[in-house]
Write a protein that holds these residues in place. Sequence first.
Motif, PDB file in Angstrom:
ATOM      1  N   VAL A 142       0.837  -1.201   0.000  1.00  0.00           N
ATOM      2  CA  VAL A 142       0.000   0.000   0.000  1.00  0.00           C
ATOM      3  C   VAL A 142       0.874   1.254   0.000  1.00  0.00           C
ATOM      4  O   VAL A 142       0.611   2.222  -0.711  1.00  0.00           O
ATOM      5  N   ILE A 143       1.955   1.230   0.800  1.00  0.00           N
ATOM      6  CA  ILE A 143       2.884   2.358   0.830  1.00  0.00           C
ATOM      7  C   ILE A 143       3.562   2.510  -0.532  1.00  0.00           C
ATOM      8  O   ILE A 143       3.714   3.620  -1.045  1.00  0.00           O
ATOM      9  N   ARG A 144       3.973   1.352  -1.108  1.00  0.00           N
ATOM     10  CA  ARG A 144       4.636   1.380  -2.424  1.00  0.00           C
ATOM     11  C   ARG A 144       3.737   2.041  -3.473  1.00  0.00           C
ATOM     12  O   ARG A 144       4.209   2.816  -4.312  1.00  0.00           O
ATOM     13  N   GLY A 145       2.467   1.761  -3.411  1.00  0.00           N
ATOM     14  CA  GLY A 145       1.549   2.361  -4.361  1.00  0.00           C
ATOM     15  C   GLY A 145       1.346   3.846  -4.146  1.00  0.00           C
ATOM     16  O   GLY A 145       0.858   4.556  -5.027  1.00  0.00           O
ATOM     17  N   ASP A 146       1.739   4.331  -2.959  1.00  0.00           N
ATOM     18  CA  ASP A 146       1.542   5.748  -2.628  1.00  0.00           C
ATOM     19  C   ASP A 146       2.815   6.569  -2.789  1.00  0.00           C
ATOM     20  O   ASP A 146       2.791   7.780  -2.616  1.00  0.00           O
ATOM     21  N   ILE A 147       3.932   5.910  -3.108  1.00  0.00           N
ATOM     22  CA  ILE A 147       5.220   6.604  -3.191  1.00  0.00           C
ATOM     23  C   ILE A 147       5.205   7.799  -4.136  1.00  0.00           C
ATOM     24  O   ILE A 147       5.750   8.857  -3.803  1.00  0.00           O
ATOM     25  N   PRO A 148       4.587   7.710  -5.327  1.00  0.00           N
ATOM     26  CA  PRO A 148       4.587   8.881  -6.220  1.00  0.00           C
ATOM     27  C   PRO A 148       3.945  10.123  -5.608  1.00  0.00           C
ATOM     28  O   PRO A 148       4.199  11.235  -6.062  1.00  0.00           O
ATOM     29  N   ASN A 149       3.121   9.935  -4.563  1.00  0.00           N
ATOM     30  CA  ASN A 149       2.419  11.078  -3.963  1.00  0.00           C
ATOM     31  C   ASN A 149       3.095  11.607  -2.713  1.00  0.00           C
ATOM     32  O   ASN A 149       2.658  12.593  -2.139  1.00  0.00           O
ATOM     33  N   LEU A 150       4.175  10.929  -2.261  1.00  0.00           N
ATOM     34  CA  LEU A 150       4.795  11.332  -1.003  1.00  0.00           C
ATOM     35  C   LEU A 150       5.351  12.748  -1.050  1.00  0.00           C
ATOM     36  O   LEU A 150       5.391  13.437  -0.046  1.00  0.00           O
ATOM     37  N   VAL A 151       5.764  13.187  -2.224  1.00  0.00           N
ATOM     38  CA  VAL A 151       6.376  14.510  -2.316  1.00  0.00           C
ATOM     39  C   VAL A 151       5.376  15.627  -2.078  1.00  0.00           C
ATOM     40  O   VAL A 151       5.750  16.780  -1.920  1.00  0.00           O
ATOM     41  N   SER A 152       4.083  15.294  -2.047  1.00  0.00           N
ATOM     42  CA  SER A 152       3.068  16.338  -1.860  1.00  0.00           C
ATOM     43  C   SER A 152       3.028  16.856  -0.432  1.00  0.00           C
ATOM     44  O   SER A 152       2.469  17.895  -0.171  1.00  0.00           O
ATOM     45  N   GLY A 153       3.599  16.134   0.523  1.00  0.00           N
ATOM     46  CA  GLY A 153       3.601  16.579   1.907  1.00  0.00           C
ATOM     47  C   GLY A 153       4.605  17.705   2.111  1.00  0.00           C
ATOM     48  O   GLY A 153       5.549  17.888   1.344  1.00  0.00           O
ATOM     49  N   SER A 154       4.427  18.481   3.172  1.00  0.00           N
ATOM     50  CA  SER A 154       5.329  19.590   3.438  1.00  0.00           C
ATOM     51  C   SER A 154       6.713  19.089   3.828  1.00  0.00           C
ATOM     52  O   SER A 154       7.711  19.753   3.589  1.00  0.00           O
ATOM     53  N   ASP A 155       6.818  17.939   4.456  1.00  0.00           N
ATOM     54  CA  ASP A 155       8.091  17.303   4.791  1.00  0.00           C
ATOM     55  C   ASP A 155       7.831  15.814   4.954  1.00  0.00           C
ATOM     56  O   ASP A 155       7.647  15.326   6.072  1.00  0.00           O
ATOM     57  N   PRO A 156       7.825  15.051   3.835  1.00  0.00           N
ATOM     58  CA  PRO A 156       7.441  13.642   3.894  1.00  0.00           C
ATOM     59  C   PRO A 156       8.346  12.798   4.785  1.00  0.00           C
ATOM     60  O   PRO A 156       7.883  11.853   5.413  1.00  0.00           O
ATOM     61  N   THR A 157       9.649  13.128   4.842  1.00  0.00           N
ATOM     62  CA  THR A 157      10.557  12.354   5.689  1.00  0.00           C
ATOM     63  C   THR A 157      10.194  12.518   7.158  1.00  0.00           C
ATOM     64  O   THR A 157      10.130  11.543   7.918  1.00  0.00           O
ATOM     65  N   LEU A 158       9.958  13.759   7.570  1.00  0.00           N
ATOM     66  CA  LEU A 158       9.567  14.020   8.954  1.00  0.00           C
ATOM     67  C   LEU A 158       8.210  13.383   9.244  1.00  0.00           C
ATOM     68  O   LEU A 158       7.995  12.824  10.331  1.00  0.00           O
ATOM     69  N   GLY A 159       7.295  13.447   8.282  1.00  0.00           N
ATOM     70  CA  GLY A 159       5.996  12.805   8.455  1.00  0.00           C
ATOM     71  C   GLY A 159       6.138  11.305   8.625  1.00  0.00           C
ATOM     72  O   GLY A 159       5.437  10.691   9.443  1.00  0.00           O
ATOM     73  N   PHE A 160       7.049  10.708   7.885  1.00  0.00           N
ATOM     74  CA  PHE A 160       7.302   9.270   7.975  1.00  0.00           C
ATOM     75  C   PHE A 160       7.817   8.893   9.366  1.00  0.00           C
ATOM     76  O   PHE A 160       7.361   7.928   9.987  1.00  0.00           O
ATOM     77  N   VAL A 161       8.785   9.671   9.879  1.00  0.00           N
ATOM     78  CA  VAL A 161       9.365   9.395  11.208  1.00  0.00           C
ATOM     79  C   VAL A 161       8.309   9.535  12.300  1.00  0.00           C
ATOM     80  O   VAL A 161       8.189   8.674  13.191  1.00  0.00           O
ATOM     81  N   TYR A 162       7.527  10.612  12.248  1.00  0.00           N
ATOM     82  CA  TYR A 162       6.477  10.807  13.251  1.00  0.00           C
ATOM     83  C   TYR A 162       5.439   9.686  13.191  1.00  0.00           C
ATOM     84  O   TYR A 162       4.910   9.260  14.218  1.00  0.00           O
ATOM     85  N   SER A 163       5.134   9.197  11.997  1.00  0.00           N
ATOM     86  CA  SER A 163       4.161   8.113  11.849  1.00  0.00           C
ATOM     87  C   SER A 163       4.634   6.843  12.537  1.00  0.00           C
ATOM     88  O   SER A 163       3.868   6.155  13.230  1.00  0.00           O
ATOM     89  N   LEU A 164       5.909   6.503  12.358  1.00  0.00           N
ATOM     90  CA  LEU A 164       6.455   5.302  12.994  1.00  0.00           C
ATOM     91  C   LEU A 164       6.522   5.461  14.514  1.00  0.00           C
ATOM     92  O   LEU A 164       6.266   4.505  15.258  1.00  0.00           O
TER      93      LEU A 164
END
Length: 306
Positions: A142-164
């Motif tokens: 599901v994440i793999r299918g969403d990868i093309p859209n990750l750049v739309s976030g203001s800071d996808p890396t930080l969002g990823f860390v906070y999610s985990l």
Amino acid sequence: MSRQANTISYLYCFLAVLFFSTNELVGKFIGDGISPTMITIVRFLIGFLVLFPVLILEQKRKKRKLSLSDLYQISLPGVINVVGAMLFLQLAVYYGKASTSAILISSNPIFVFFLAPLILKEKLSTGRLAGMLLGLAGIILVIRGDIPNLVSGSDPTLGFVYSLLASFTFALFTVLAKKQVIRYGNVRFNTISFLIGSLILLLVSLILRLDLTFQITGPNLIYIAYLGLFVTVAAYLFYFAGLKNVSTTNGSMIFFLKPFLASLLSWLLLDEQITAIQFLGIILIIGGIYLGQKWSPAVKQGVSFR
């Protein structure tokens, strides 16, 4: 436990996850109008205010006094949940993408799988392990299918860390809270933990001078009321009513449905598309839930919100 009671327990967990699945979407609707910290504080204070009258009525019937030790046992999971998991989740939504945050917090059963045997002494099984791995594979797709859209976030890396971080702390909260809900009751536990958690977060926010923006508008008031009433009060009551009757590992595995629900809601409300690879991931997630439930020992508790 009877088959009917078992079914009701999983229904409670499903309803909880259904409400939880709307959290990220509503957070995106709020935008910058209310800071992530303030959203977390206010929604749990609303939860306390709604449950407090119910607790008073319950206290008149049972007349049970709580010691300082009791308050500590209830407050610790509450602080981990409010100051940790839910604040991290709101930050993940703020910096990242709503659907991605929803998907990643769905991995919390993986952490529960390893924490429950250590803290609750729940038994492991090959079937559960297979279900967890299958569910994890589905989440990855599901994440793999969403990868093309990750750049739309203001800071996808930080969002990823906070999610985990949200996923791990919510798993820890789930494991620690189950024993206390059984011991003190669903309403009493949630009422006190909501209050203590939100007050501690407010205190920490004032000390660290965190952003406490709250723009009072009609839509913002509706959104925050929804988060308080449904995503907080209803969701937590349903969740722990279900966990009282099934193992913590299996109950938390219902969270593997959240990627599907979050994607569906995103498609309906935000016009986000679900890709073929995400559909495959959803199928694996459902298969993982099935395997985990098929090889699960019964938990001998009665179905009750209290």
